[in-house]
Design an enzyme around this catalytic site. Structure first.
Site, PDB file in Angstrom:
ATOM      1  NE  ARG A 181       4.535   6.314 -53.399  1.00 43.42           N
ATOM      2  CZ  ARG A 181       4.506   4.838 -53.373  1.00 43.42           C
ATOM      3  NH1 ARG A 181       5.619   4.253 -53.477  1.00 43.42           N
ATOM      4  NH2 ARG A 181       3.524   4.225 -53.281  1.00 43.42           N
ATOM      5  CG  LEU A 182       7.679  13.991 -50.174  1.00 41.55           C
ATOM      6  CD1 LEU A 182       8.429  15.244 -50.503  1.00 41.55           C
ATOM      7  CD2 LEU A 182       7.058  14.097 -48.829  1.00 41.55           C
ATOM      8  CB  SER A 183       2.409  10.854 -52.987  1.00 49.52           C
ATOM      9  OG  SER A 183       2.773   9.386 -52.756  1.00 49.52           O
ATOM     10  NE  ARG A 221      -0.761   0.353 -48.324  1.00 47.86           N
ATOM     11  CZ  ARG A 221       0.082   1.018 -48.265  1.00 47.86           C
ATOM     12  NH1 ARG A 221       1.277   0.755 -47.905  1.00 47.86           N
ATOM     13  NH2 ARG A 221       0.070   2.306 -48.518  1.00 47.86           N
ATOM     14  CG  HIS A 258     -11.109   5.525 -47.578  1.00 46.05           C
ATOM     15  ND1 HIS A 258      -9.779   5.886 -47.714  1.00 46.05           N
ATOM     16  CD2 HIS A 258     -11.443   4.841 -49.213  1.00 46.05           C
ATOM     17  CE1 HIS A 258      -9.255   5.505 -49.032  1.00 46.05           C
ATOM     18  NE2 HIS A 258     -10.118   5.118 -49.729  1.00 46.05           N
ATOM     19  CG  ASN A 287      -5.856  10.168 -54.101  1.00 45.78           C
ATOM     20  OD1 ASN A 287      -5.817  10.828 -53.129  1.00 45.78           O
ATOM     21  ND2 ASN A 287      -5.009   9.073 -54.467  1.00 45.78           N
ATOM     22  CG  ASP A 313      -0.782   6.049 -48.202  1.00 45.97           C
ATOM     23  OD1 ASP A 313      -1.848   5.666 -48.580  1.00 45.97           O
ATOM     24  OD2 ASP A 313       0.326   5.622 -48.662  1.00 45.97           O
ATOM     25  NE  ARG A 325       2.962   7.995 -48.284  1.00 43.77           N
ATOM     26  CZ  ARG A 325       2.600   8.157 -49.461  1.00 43.77           C
ATOM     27  NH1 ARG A 325       3.287   8.928 -50.098  1.00 43.77           N
ATOM     28  NH2 ARG A 325       1.705   7.693 -50.220  1.00 43.77           N
ATOM     29  CB  SER A 371      -3.484  13.401 -54.298  1.00 42.48           C
ATOM     30  OG  SER A 371      -3.832  12.284 -55.066  1.00 42.48           O
ATOM     31  CD  GLU A 378      14.397  17.892 -39.768  1.00 49.99           C
ATOM     32  OE1 GLU A 378      14.780  16.593 -39.911  1.00 49.99           O
ATOM     33  OE2 GLU A 378      15.199  18.999 -40.123  1.00 49.99           O
TER      34      GLU A 378
HETATM   35  C1  IPE Z   1      -1.314   9.960 -51.157  1.00 50.41           C
HETATM   36  O1  IPE Z   1      -1.491   8.851 -51.177  1.00 50.41           O
HETATM   37  C2  IPE Z   1      -2.337  11.038 -51.437  1.00 50.41           C
HETATM   38  C3  IPE Z   1      -3.274  10.882 -49.986  1.00 50.41           C
HETATM   39  C4  IPE Z   1      -2.899  10.560 -48.864  1.00 50.41           C
HETATM   40  C5  IPE Z   1      -4.504  11.817 -50.084  1.00 50.41           C
HETATM   41  P1  IPE Z   1      -1.565   7.786 -52.352  1.00 50.41           P
HETATM   42  O2  IPE Z   1      -2.046   6.381 -51.510  1.00 50.41           O
HETATM   43  O3  IPE Z   1      -2.650   8.466 -53.150  1.00 50.41           O
HETATM   44  O4  IPE Z   1      -0.149   7.934 -53.037  1.00 50.41           O
HETATM   45  P2  IPE Z   1       0.562   6.868 -53.682  1.00 50.41           P
HETATM   46  O5  IPE Z   1      -0.051   6.271 -55.110  1.00 50.41           O
HETATM   47  O6  IPE Z   1       0.840   5.566 -52.847  1.00 50.41           O
HETATM   48  O7  IPE Z   1       2.062   7.333 -54.043  1.00 50.41           O
HETATM   49  C1  IPE Z   2      -5.048   7.139 -47.969  1.00 49.16           C
HETATM   50  O1  IPE Z   2      -5.213   5.687 -48.157  1.00 49.16           O
HETATM   51  C2  IPE Z   2      -6.343   7.747 -48.490  1.00 49.16           C
HETATM   52  C3  IPE Z   2      -6.487   8.507 -49.637  1.00 49.16           C
HETATM   53  C4  IPE Z   2      -5.481   8.419 -50.563  1.00 49.16           C
HETATM   54  C5  IPE Z   2      -7.506   9.115 -49.940  1.00 49.16           C
HETATM   55  P1  IPE Z   2      -5.125   4.798 -49.242  1.00 49.16           P
HETATM   56  O2  IPE Z   2      -6.582   4.590 -49.928  1.00 49.16           O
HETATM   57  O3  IPE Z   2      -4.267   5.253 -50.269  1.00 49.16           O
HETATM   58  O4  IPE Z   2      -4.467   3.213 -48.824  1.00 49.16           O
HETATM   59  P2  IPE Z   2      -3.469   2.390 -49.428  1.00 49.16           P
HETATM   60  O5  IPE Z   2      -2.359   3.129 -49.536  1.00 49.16           O
HETATM   61  O6  IPE Z   2      -4.236   1.841 -50.541  1.00 49.16           O
HETATM   62  O7  IPE Z   2      -3.410   1.323 -48.252  1.00 49.16           O
HETATM   63 MG    MG Z   3      -2.358   4.775 -50.568  1.00 50.05          MG
END
Ligand code: IPE
Ligand code: IPE
Ligand code: MG
Length: 248
Positions: free
Chosen positions: A200-202, A30, A43, A74, A26, A194, A71, A213
């Protein structure tokens, strides 16, 4: 003189490594925003980090690495971003297939892959089939994965087998139920990492994480590297895993 006071480099013990590490990749978006780049550049950078970390895990002897790549939630993202993620996955799988005989990594996909493009599904099938003979290191990629979806499917399939008389056991056990998960046959993760600062575990491995852990860091996934993984492993080794018992 200064070196006298320098702390000895703290590192992990090779004989107490987590057997299974799971990572919620994740912070790609950002990371890109901080550099005034499009989210998709994040990405691409995140995919590079995945390559590095998978190689490092293999080199140090981690048996299972599970990666949350996409996910079930997503799909809410803009079409352009979703297709870029799928494109990066295709690229990664082409490379994985090309390097398979050298890397010898078993690869599995967890999640409902039926919703993916035919091209990607064919690549997934090929990767799983070709890598099935390897048994040293296993990389699991969670794609269109959602833990609640996984648990619901498990319940549904269990009920079907029960009704059809395909089950010899008359009582549901945790072990039997685990075998209905996408993760059937894979030991539970010892540690879930994470990055990105979210705590969070999302919807990731809710059943399997019962005694994992958890390790959270503010580092954004594209900036995560071997040293960050070392830190996570050191933290893991400092913990006392009691599983409800008392300290030994
Ligand atoms: C969790 O990240 C899913 C993946 C890393 C594939 P997200 O960025 O989608 O999670 P939230 O929305 O912050 O909970
Ligand atoms: C994780 O990075 C990749 C996926 C969820 C596919 P993000 O795209 O969620 O990055 P942030 O959380 O917006 O920074
Ligand atoms: Mg994210």
């Amino acid at each position: 003189m200064l070196s006298l006071f320098r702390k000895k480099k703290h590192t992990w013990e090779p004989d107490r490594l987590p057997r299974h590490i799971a990572i919620i990749m994740d912070g790609n978006g950002r990371w890109a925003a901080k550099r005034a780049l499009p989210r998709t550049a994040g990405h691409a950078a995140g995919a590079e980090t995945f390559r590095r970390i998978a190689t490092y895990c293999k080199d140090i002897g981690i048996e299972y690495l599970t990666i949350y790549a996409f996910s079930t939630e997503n799909w809410k993202r803009p079409d352009g971003e979703v297709s870029k993620i799928m494109e990066l996955l295709e690229k990664y799988l082409h490379e994985a297939i090309a390097k398979m005989e050298r890397d010898k990594v078993k690869m599995k996909f967890l999640g409902d892959t039926t919703l993916l493009s035919p091209g990607l599904r064919a690549l997934i099938a090929e990767t799983q089939e070709l890598s099935d003979k390897f048994d040293g290191v296993q990389v699991n990629i969670c794609l269109n994965y959602g833990s609640r979806d996984e648990i619901m499917r498990a319940a549904e399939h269990y009920a079907e087998d029960m009704i059809a008389g395909r089950l010899s056991a008359d009582k549901l056990t945790e072990e039997i139920f685990s075998n209905y998960m996408f993760s059937a046959g894979i030991p539970d993760p010892d540690m879930i990492i994470r990055p990105s600062g979210e705590v969070r575990l999302s919807n990731f491995l809710l059943w399997q994480s019962a005694y994992a852990e958890l390790y959270f860091t503010d580092v954004l996934w594209p900036d995560f590297n071997e040293r960050e993984l070392d830190r996570a492993i050191i933290s893991f080794q400092e913990r006392d895993r009691r599983y409800g018992g008392i300290k030994k």
